[in-house]
Scaffold this motif. Structure first.
Motif, PDB file in Angstrom:
ATOM      1  N   ILE A 421     -12.393  -6.326   4.986  1.00  0.00           N
ATOM      2  CA  ILE A 421     -12.402  -4.960   4.452  1.00  0.00           C
ATOM      3  C   ILE A 421     -13.448  -4.164   5.217  1.00  0.00           C
ATOM      4  O   ILE A 421     -14.638  -4.472   5.162  1.00  0.00           O
ATOM      5  N   SER A 422     -12.981  -3.167   5.954  1.00  0.00           N
ATOM      6  CA  SER A 422     -13.934  -2.340   6.697  1.00  0.00           C
ATOM      7  C   SER A 422     -14.432  -1.209   5.804  1.00  0.00           C
ATOM      8  O   SER A 422     -13.794  -0.845   4.827  1.00  0.00           O
ATOM      9  N   GLY A 423     -15.568  -0.675   6.161  1.00  0.00           N
ATOM     10  CA  GLY A 423     -16.071   0.474   5.418  1.00  0.00           C
ATOM     11  C   GLY A 423     -17.237   0.137   4.506  1.00  0.00           C
ATOM     12  O   GLY A 423     -17.893   1.013   3.980  1.00  0.00           O
ATOM     13  N   PHE A 424     -17.521  -1.162   4.298  1.00  0.00           N
ATOM     14  CA  PHE A 424     -18.649  -1.555   3.461  1.00  0.00           C
ATOM     15  C   PHE A 424     -19.907  -1.630   4.313  1.00  0.00           C
ATOM     16  O   PHE A 424     -19.923  -2.250   5.372  1.00  0.00           O
ATOM     17  N   VAL A 425     -20.945  -0.980   3.854  1.00  0.00           N
ATOM     18  CA  VAL A 425     -22.180  -0.926   4.641  1.00  0.00           C
ATOM     19  C   VAL A 425     -23.321  -1.656   3.959  1.00  0.00           C
ATOM     20  O   VAL A 425     -24.450  -1.597   4.391  1.00  0.00           O
ATOM     21  N   GLY A 426     -23.021  -2.384   2.928  1.00  0.00           N
ATOM     22  CA  GLY A 426     -24.070  -3.097   2.209  1.00  0.00           C
ATOM     23  C   GLY A 426     -24.356  -2.470   0.882  1.00  0.00           C
ATOM     24  O   GLY A 426     -24.189  -1.277   0.676  1.00  0.00           O
ATOM     25  N   GLY A 427     -24.841  -3.259  -0.104  1.00  0.00           N
ATOM     26  CA  GLY A 427     -25.179  -2.731  -1.405  1.00  0.00           C
ATOM     27  C   GLY A 427     -24.094  -2.937  -2.432  1.00  0.00           C
ATOM     28  O   GLY A 427     -24.359  -2.840  -3.629  1.00  0.00           O
ATOM     29  N   GLU A 428     -22.864  -3.149  -1.999  1.00  0.00           N
ATOM     30  CA  GLU A 428     -21.787  -3.366  -2.947  1.00  0.00           C
ATOM     31  C   GLU A 428     -21.905  -4.771  -3.537  1.00  0.00           C
ATOM     32  O   GLU A 428     -22.313  -5.724  -2.873  1.00  0.00           O
ATOM     33  N   SER A 429     -21.521  -4.906  -4.784  1.00  0.00           N
ATOM     34  CA  SER A 429     -21.569  -6.215  -5.424  1.00  0.00           C
ATOM     35  C   SER A 429     -20.476  -7.115  -4.879  1.00  0.00           C
ATOM     36  O   SER A 429     -19.472  -6.651  -4.351  1.00  0.00           O
ATOM     37  N   ASP A 430     -20.685  -8.424  -5.017  1.00  0.00           N
ATOM     38  CA  ASP A 430     -19.684  -9.392  -4.560  1.00  0.00           C
ATOM     39  C   ASP A 430     -18.368  -9.177  -5.289  1.00  0.00           C
ATOM     40  O   ASP A 430     -17.293  -9.331  -4.711  1.00  0.00           O
ATOM     41  N   GLU A 431     -18.467  -8.796  -6.585  1.00  0.00           N
ATOM     42  CA  GLU A 431     -17.242  -8.578  -7.369  1.00  0.00           C
ATOM     43  C   GLU A 431     -16.429  -7.406  -6.811  1.00  0.00           C
ATOM     44  O   GLU A 431     -15.207  -7.457  -6.725  1.00  0.00           O
ATOM     45  N   THR A 432     -17.155  -6.336  -6.419  1.00  0.00           N
ATOM     46  CA  THR A 432     -16.468  -5.163  -5.882  1.00  0.00           C
ATOM     47  C   THR A 432     -15.765  -5.484  -4.572  1.00  0.00           C
ATOM     48  O   THR A 432     -14.605  -5.104  -4.345  1.00  0.00           O
ATOM     49  N   VAL A 433     -16.470  -6.201  -3.699  1.00  0.00           N
ATOM     50  CA  VAL A 433     -15.894  -6.561  -2.403  1.00  0.00           C
ATOM     51  C   VAL A 433     -14.681  -7.461  -2.588  1.00  0.00           C
ATOM     52  O   VAL A 433     -13.639  -7.269  -1.958  1.00  0.00           O
ATOM     53  N   GLU A 434     -14.797  -8.448  -3.501  1.00  0.00           N
ATOM     54  CA  GLU A 434     -13.687  -9.373  -3.739  1.00  0.00           C
ATOM     55  C   GLU A 434     -12.480  -8.644  -4.329  1.00  0.00           C
ATOM     56  O   GLU A 434     -11.332  -8.915  -3.965  1.00  0.00           O
ATOM     57  N   GLU A 435     -12.747  -7.685  -5.209  1.00  0.00           N
ATOM     58  CA  GLU A 435     -11.645  -6.919  -5.796  1.00  0.00           C
ATOM     59  C   GLU A 435     -10.921  -6.100  -4.728  1.00  0.00           C
ATOM     60  O   GLU A 435      -9.687  -6.004  -4.728  1.00  0.00           O
ATOM     61  N   GLU A 436     -11.691  -5.522  -3.800  1.00  0.00           N
ATOM     62  CA  GLU A 436     -11.075  -4.758  -2.709  1.00  0.00           C
ATOM     63  C   GLU A 436     -10.212  -5.666  -1.839  1.00  0.00           C
ATOM     64  O   GLU A 436      -9.120  -5.281  -1.409  1.00  0.00           O
ATOM     65  N   ARG A 437     -10.689  -6.864  -1.584  1.00  0.00           N
ATOM     66  CA  ARG A 437      -9.917  -7.809  -0.762  1.00  0.00           C
ATOM     67  C   ARG A 437      -8.621  -8.195  -1.458  1.00  0.00           C
ATOM     68  O   ARG A 437      -7.566  -8.302  -0.822  1.00  0.00           O
ATOM     69  N   GLU A 438      -8.697  -8.428  -2.761  1.00  0.00           N
ATOM     70  CA  GLU A 438      -7.502  -8.796  -3.517  1.00  0.00           C
ATOM     71  C   GLU A 438      -6.485  -7.662  -3.495  1.00  0.00           C
ATOM     72  O   GLU A 438      -5.289  -7.887  -3.295  1.00  0.00           O
ATOM     73  N   GLN A 439      -6.949  -6.435  -3.696  1.00  0.00           N
ATOM     74  CA  GLN A 439      -6.038  -5.292  -3.701  1.00  0.00           C
ATOM     75  C   GLN A 439      -5.360  -5.118  -2.346  1.00  0.00           C
ATOM     76  O   GLN A 439      -4.180  -4.755  -2.268  1.00  0.00           O
ATOM     77  N   ALA A 440      -6.110  -5.387  -1.271  1.00  0.00           N
ATOM     78  CA  ALA A 440      -5.532  -5.287   0.077  1.00  0.00           C
ATOM     79  C   ALA A 440      -4.432  -6.332   0.267  1.00  0.00           C
ATOM     80  O   ALA A 440      -3.388  -6.050   0.876  1.00  0.00           O
ATOM     81  N   LEU A 441      -4.661  -7.527  -0.264  1.00  0.00           N
ATOM     82  CA  LEU A 441      -3.650  -8.587  -0.181  1.00  0.00           C
ATOM     83  C   LEU A 441      -2.403  -8.222  -0.974  1.00  0.00           C
ATOM     84  O   LEU A 441      -1.271  -8.401  -0.514  1.00  0.00           O
ATOM     85  N   PHE A 442      -2.610  -7.732  -2.193  1.00  0.00           N
ATOM     86  CA  PHE A 442      -1.488  -7.424  -3.080  1.00  0.00           C
ATOM     87  C   PHE A 442      -0.543  -6.390  -2.465  1.00  0.00           C
ATOM     88  O   PHE A 442       0.656  -6.402  -2.755  1.00  0.00           O
ATOM     89  N   SER A 443      -1.087  -5.493  -1.654  1.00  0.00           N
ATOM     90  CA  SER A 443      -0.254  -4.409  -1.120  1.00  0.00           C
ATOM     91  C   SER A 443       0.197  -4.652   0.317  1.00  0.00           C
ATOM     92  O   SER A 443       0.477  -3.713   1.060  1.00  0.00           O
ATOM     93  N   HIS A 444       0.281  -5.938   0.727  1.00  0.00           N
ATOM     94  CA  HIS A 444       0.857  -6.232   2.041  1.00  0.00           C
ATOM     95  C   HIS A 444       2.303  -5.739   2.087  1.00  0.00           C
ATOM     96  O   HIS A 444       3.000  -5.679   1.068  1.00  0.00           O
ATOM     97  N   SER A 445       2.770  -5.401   3.278  1.00  0.00           N
ATOM     98  CA  SER A 445       4.057  -4.713   3.425  1.00  0.00           C
ATOM     99  C   SER A 445       5.229  -5.490   2.838  1.00  0.00           C
ATOM    100  O   SER A 445       6.118  -4.895   2.206  1.00  0.00           O
TER     101      SER A 445
END
Length: 512
Positions: A421-445
């Motif tokens: 996941i690009s765009g993270f510059v630090g400071g985000e919680s592990d939960e937030t980053v993991e949720e973003e990764r999951e959402q990216a997976l769910f919306s694969h073409s």
């Protein structure tokens, strides 16, 4: 001069062609219609439509060939709307012009418009389709996975045949059915052919390899040896089938007999198949040794196959070395950079993975986007990852949310290890980053295409998805579950093979 411009067209050398054109003008050589058509065709094939249109406009006399040459260029470089306008202006439309327009619509997913033109051509104008047009229609059907048009062409060919189907049409039908996911239909046509040449056999074997039917392929190969002469393409299919099934010893059996038994010198493609065979089986040391011992320098496909295997089996050091070699050969191919980036991510080296992708961005090199398509009610619908441009986006994402919930109920856990996941510059919680990764997976073409298929077709209807890249591990696992949850057969054709998901399992047996 016609031969000269024809050679420039084959070479794709617009500079040399333009020089020849300039000399003809300078020396005041006469321009016949045939010469103008040849020059125009050279510019069209090289994508120089401004020059092609200028010649067309300046022609005092135009033949039907002149119109079809410029029409072919317009449809490929300027779009369907401009092509339709030119087609409507044509004074005399022959079968070639009709075929160009119809296949242009079908290849781009506009089956309804293609059918309308086809009906006008056959029923209003009374133009019968010859074997060249039939083969063109079948080729166009393959491009967009249009099984309906392919079947219509098949029925038309059967109704208008004199004694038996032309061998070229039969071969094109086999190719169409195999590449549209209907391998049994392809086999039925193949078995009924009274005569089968090497091309027909190769198309059938390639289709079987693509569907993972290695047993059947190897069973009918001896029959081919009796009927036709195997060539280099024959053994690419055999070695590919062995690779997709993990049959290392059998692959080497045929590879070593290429020259000694069949008189075929191993080519780059055969070595690529063997590297892929060893790599998939986890024998990376043997695969690298084979690459180093090749009598010819390995190209990007050989090294790319080895890099892919490094990614699968977590061989990061070798992968890094292979990538450096690949960059020298093809510096702008993002697929290999992304593969190594995913490897670093899987190994927990996310900073290194992100750095590699950021380096690509700085160089202005963009990743080839994953695209999936599905054919529903005479129209092809395209999706990219995270796509929200479809007219039924709201319903699609509602179905996606429902799908994710039902997947979790049966034990699905997203595999986000390689999701960057690009765009993270630090400071985000592990939960937030993991949720973003999951959402990216769910919306694969491919998942968006499946959701659209589920809301657009009746229960129990099989879904056919076509994807331009290799299906990822997480999507593969999820689609297996989806096929069981929704009681649907889901056929996915990715970059290299077919996956038939049914009752919670896949035809590739998780080896691809």
């Amino acid at each position: 001069m016609v031969c000269f411009f024809g050679s420039c067209t084959q070479l794709g050398d617009a500079v040399l062609g333009a020089q020849g054109h300039g000399l003809m003008i300078k020396w005041a050589f006469g321009f016949s219609v045939k010469t103008c058509n040849s020059v125009m065709n050279m510019y069209v094939k090289c994508g120089l439509m401004g020059d092609a249109r200028r010649i067309f406009k300046e022609m005092s006399e135009r033949s039907v060939v002149s119109w079809t040459v410029i029409l072919d260029g317009v449809i490929n470089w300027e779009g369907l709307r401009n092509a339709q306008q030119m087609f409507d202006e044509m004074p005399g439309r022959n079968e070639v012009a009709w075929t160009i327009m119809i296949t242009g619509y079908i290849e781009r997913g506009f089956s309804k418009e293609g059918f309308q033109l086809l009906a006008e051509m056959v029923f209003n104008c009374g133009i019968w389709l010859n074997y060249i047009t039939l083969c063109s229609l079948l080729s166009a059907s393959i491009q967009c996975g249009d099984l309906i048009m392919g079947r219509w062409t098949h029925v038309y060919a059967l109704k208008t045949k004199e004694k038996e189907l032309n061998i070229m049409v039969s071969t094109a039908l086999i190719d169409m059915y195999a590449k549209c996911g209907k391998i049994k239909s392809a086999l039925r046509i193949f078995e009924k052919m009274p005569y089968r040449n090497t091309v027909a056999w190769n198309v059938m074997l390639s289709g079987l390899a693509m569907h993972g039917e290695v047993g059947l392929l190897l069973n009918i190969f001896p029959q081919m040896v009796e009927e036709a002469k195997p060539d280099d393409l024959t053994f690419i299919s055999i070695l590919t089938a062995c690779s997709h099934s993990g049959l290392v010893d059998l692959g080497f059996y045929y590879f070593y007999r290429l020259e000694s038994v069949y008189g075929i010198e191993p080519k780059m493609e055969h070595y690529a198949c063997m590297v892929d065979l060893l790599g998939r089986a986890g024998q990376l040391e043997e695969a690298e040794n084979l690459v180093r011992k090749m009598p010819i320098l390995p190209n990007e496909f050989v090294l790319g196959s080895l890099l892919g295997s490094c990614n699968t089996h977590g061989q990061f050091h070798l992968g890094d070395k292979i990538l450096r070699e690949l960059i020298k050969i093809t510096p702008h191919n993002t697929r290999y950079h992304i593969l190594l980036s995913n490897m670093y991510a899987l190994d927990g080296k996310r900073e290194k993975a992100n750095c590699l992708r950021e380096a690509l961005k700085r160089k202005g090199i963009r990743k080839v986007p994953g695209m999936s398509s599905i054919h529903v009610k005479g129209q092809v619908h395209w999706f990219s990852a995270g796509d929200k441009s479809h007219i039924q986006t709201q319903e699609i994402y509602e179905k996606l949310d429902e799908m994710v919930q039902r997947l979790r109920l049966v034990g699905y856990v997203p595999n986000t290890a390689s999701q960057i996941i690009s765009g993270f510059v630090g400071g985000e919680s592990d939960e937030t980053v993991e949720e973003e990764r999951e959402q990216a997976l769910f919306s694969h073409s491919e998942r968006l295409a499946i959701c659209f298929g589920l809301i657009s077709t009746k229960e129990g209807v099989a879904l056919y998805i076509f994807k331009n890249l290799r299906i990822c591990l997480d999507c593969h696992s999820a689609i297996k579950m989806v096929s069981d949850i929704y009681r649907r057969e889901i056929i996915v054709r990715d970059r290299s093979r077919f996956h038939s998901f049914k009752h919670g399992s896949c035809s590739c047996a998780d080896y691809w």
